[in-house]
Design a protein around this motif. Structure first.
Motif, mmCIF file in Angstrom:
data_model
loop_
_atom_site.group_PDB
_atom_site.id
_atom_site.type_symbol
_atom_site.label_atom_id
_atom_site.label_comp_id
_atom_site.label_asym_id
_atom_site.label_seq_id
_atom_site.Cartn_x
_atom_site.Cartn_y
_atom_site.Cartn_z
ATOM 1 N N VAL A 142 0.831 -1.212 0.000
ATOM 2 C CA VAL A 142 0.000 0.000 0.000
ATOM 3 C C VAL A 142 0.862 1.258 0.000
ATOM 4 O O VAL A 142 0.637 2.187 -0.786
ATOM 5 C CB VAL A 142 -0.955 0.009 1.205
ATOM 6 N N THR A 143 1.848 1.310 0.871
ATOM 7 C CA THR A 143 2.658 2.527 0.982
ATOM 8 C C THR A 143 3.548 2.735 -0.241
ATOM 9 O O THR A 143 3.743 3.872 -0.673
ATOM 10 C CB THR A 143 3.527 2.503 2.249
ATOM 11 N N LYS A 161 -9.944 -4.405 14.008
ATOM 12 C CA LYS A 161 -8.907 -5.281 13.467
ATOM 13 C C LYS A 161 -8.935 -5.361 11.939
ATOM 14 O O LYS A 161 -7.926 -5.699 11.315
ATOM 15 C CB LYS A 161 -9.040 -6.686 14.059
ATOM 16 N N ASP A 162 -10.081 -5.039 11.335
ATOM 17 C CA ASP A 162 -10.193 -5.093 9.876
ATOM 18 C C ASP A 162 -9.664 -3.826 9.200
ATOM 19 O O ASP A 162 -9.387 -3.838 8.005
ATOM 20 C CB ASP A 162 -11.652 -5.306 9.459
ATOM 21 N N THR A 163 -9.546 -2.735 9.947
ATOM 22 C CA THR A 163 -9.113 -1.462 9.347
ATOM 23 C C THR A 163 -7.839 -0.904 9.959
ATOM 24 O O THR A 163 -7.354 0.133 9.516
ATOM 25 C CB THR A 163 -10.225 -0.406 9.502
ATOM 26 N N VAL A 164 -7.300 -1.563 10.969
ATOM 27 C CA VAL A 164 -6.159 -1.001 11.692
ATOM 28 C C VAL A 164 -4.937 -0.814 10.788
ATOM 29 O O VAL A 164 -4.253 0.211 10.855
ATOM 30 C CB VAL A 164 -5.809 -1.877 12.918
ATOM 31 N N CYS A 177 -1.337 2.732 7.430
ATOM 32 C CA CYS A 177 -0.871 3.110 6.094
ATOM 33 C C CYS A 177 -1.168 4.585 5.809
ATOM 34 O O CYS A 177 -0.353 5.280 5.193
ATOM 35 C CB CYS A 177 -1.540 2.243 5.030
ATOM 36 N N ILE A 178 -2.327 5.062 6.263
ATOM 37 C CA ILE A 178 -2.703 6.463 6.036
ATOM 38 C C ILE A 178 -1.726 7.394 6.747
ATOM 39 O O ILE A 178 -1.245 8.379 6.169
ATOM 40 C CB ILE A 178 -4.147 6.716 6.515
ATOM 41 N N MET A 179 -1.401 7.096 8.003
ATOM 42 C CA MET A 179 -0.477 7.964 8.738
ATOM 43 C C MET A 179 0.926 7.930 8.115
ATOM 44 O O MET A 179 1.616 8.951 8.063
ATOM 45 C CB MET A 179 -0.439 7.578 10.227
ATOM 46 N N LYS A 206 10.288 -3.481 7.153
ATOM 47 C CA LYS A 206 10.777 -3.469 8.536
ATOM 48 C C LYS A 206 9.994 -2.483 9.416
ATOM 49 O O LYS A 206 10.503 -2.027 10.438
ATOM 50 C CB LYS A 206 12.271 -3.131 8.572
ATOM 51 N N ILE A 207 8.753 -2.166 9.024
ATOM 52 C CA ILE A 207 7.966 -1.188 9.761
ATOM 53 C C ILE A 207 7.754 -1.624 11.213
ATOM 54 O O ILE A 207 7.365 -2.771 11.494
ATOM 55 C CB ILE A 207 6.604 -0.947 9.070
#
Length: 284
Positions: free
Chosen positions: A78-79, A144-147, A152-154, A218-219
């Protein structure tokens, strides 16, 4: 020959301090880490036993490792996609050098100055107190489905400015005469972008994709600051898996083995992707 040898020796001496520092900070800890990965050390006790490759075998057989791997891969994909597409779009929009664009560039790049941990805390507050407290929007980090999407947004909010900067440098290095010639030949804006901009930005693509790929795999910081791997273990990444077994679970040998596997995976994936992209640069 003697003069040349003396010159090379003098040049090498300038590298010695850096080599010593690299050896103490990187090489020695890595060698020691490999040794620890072959033991059952708990991280505290002076007594430990060598277990060979047993830790590596247990990691590969651990059913709970699937979640952290999938979370890391989801975050990375995603990122890498969002940061590169958004960064390129912003760079193209703000390519012209004027006062307004310089202000916008600064505003977009500013979040990258913040640390990853501070970014995590800021967005944790935004999700819980701003979005929910003011607008009634439930926090993405609490489900848990959107965490992972919330994380990714932040991350994209912080890193798009960096991608923009790399693409902006690449765009400004492309001579305007190419575009002028294509315009005279009747090429549309889309064709000028696909036939001139994209091929000549190939080195910038390579840099951004490789960097975000390595950072993504490695996030750790965002997750640690914002969710601590929760809810449950829904946002646990592979780096956090390594951390948990090394410290809270007091299984330093197992955790170090996981860290080595993570390093090898990042090295191989980043190396392969970088090689493919550099070959594409030549083809273009």
């Amino acid at each position: 020959m003697k003069l040349r040898a003396k010159k090379q020796a003098a040049n090498f001496m300038f590298l010695v301090p850096a080599l010593i520092l690299f050896g103490l900070i990187v090489v020695y800890p890595f060698i020691k880490g490999v040794r620890i990965s072959l033991t059952d050390w708990d991280g505290f006790s002076p007594i430990y036993h060598y277990v060979g490759l047993e830790n590596f075998k247990r990691i590969l057989k651990d059913p709970s490792i699937k979640g952290p791997i999938l979370n890391s891969l989801f975050y990375t994909v995603v990122t890498v996609v969002v940061n590169n597409l958004a960064g390129l779009g912003v760079a193209v929009a703000l390519k012209k050098d004027n006062r307004r664009n310089r202000i916008f560039r600064t505003c977009i790049f500013m979040p990258f100055v913040l640390s990853l941990v501070l970014t995590g805390f800021i967005w944790k507050y935004i999700y819980s107190d701003v979005f929910y407290g003011i607008f009634g929007i439930k926090s993405l980090l609490g489900n848990k489905d959107t965490v992972m999407l919330g994380i990714c947004i932040m991350a994209s909010w912080r890193d798009i400015g960096y991608a923009m900067l790399i693409y902006l440098a690449g765009l400004q290095a492309i001579p305007d005469t190419y575009y002028e010639a294509a315009k005279i030949d009747g090429a549309s804006s889309f064709k000028r972008f696909t036939r001139i901009t994209v091929p000549l930005l190939a080195p910038a693509f390579t840099v951004n994709v490789t960097l975000f790929l390595g950072w993504g795999l490695k996030i750790f910081d965002y997750v640690m600051a914002a969710t601590n791997g929760g809810p449950g273990r829904a946002s646990e990444t592979f780096a956090m898996y390594v951390y948990n077994y090394t410290f809270p679970y007091n299984r330093a040998g197992y955790g170090q083995a996981a860290a080595i596997l993570m390093m090898l995976a990042i090295f191989l994936i980043s190396g392969v992707v970088s090689t493919i992209l550099r070959r594409k640069e030549i083809d273009m």
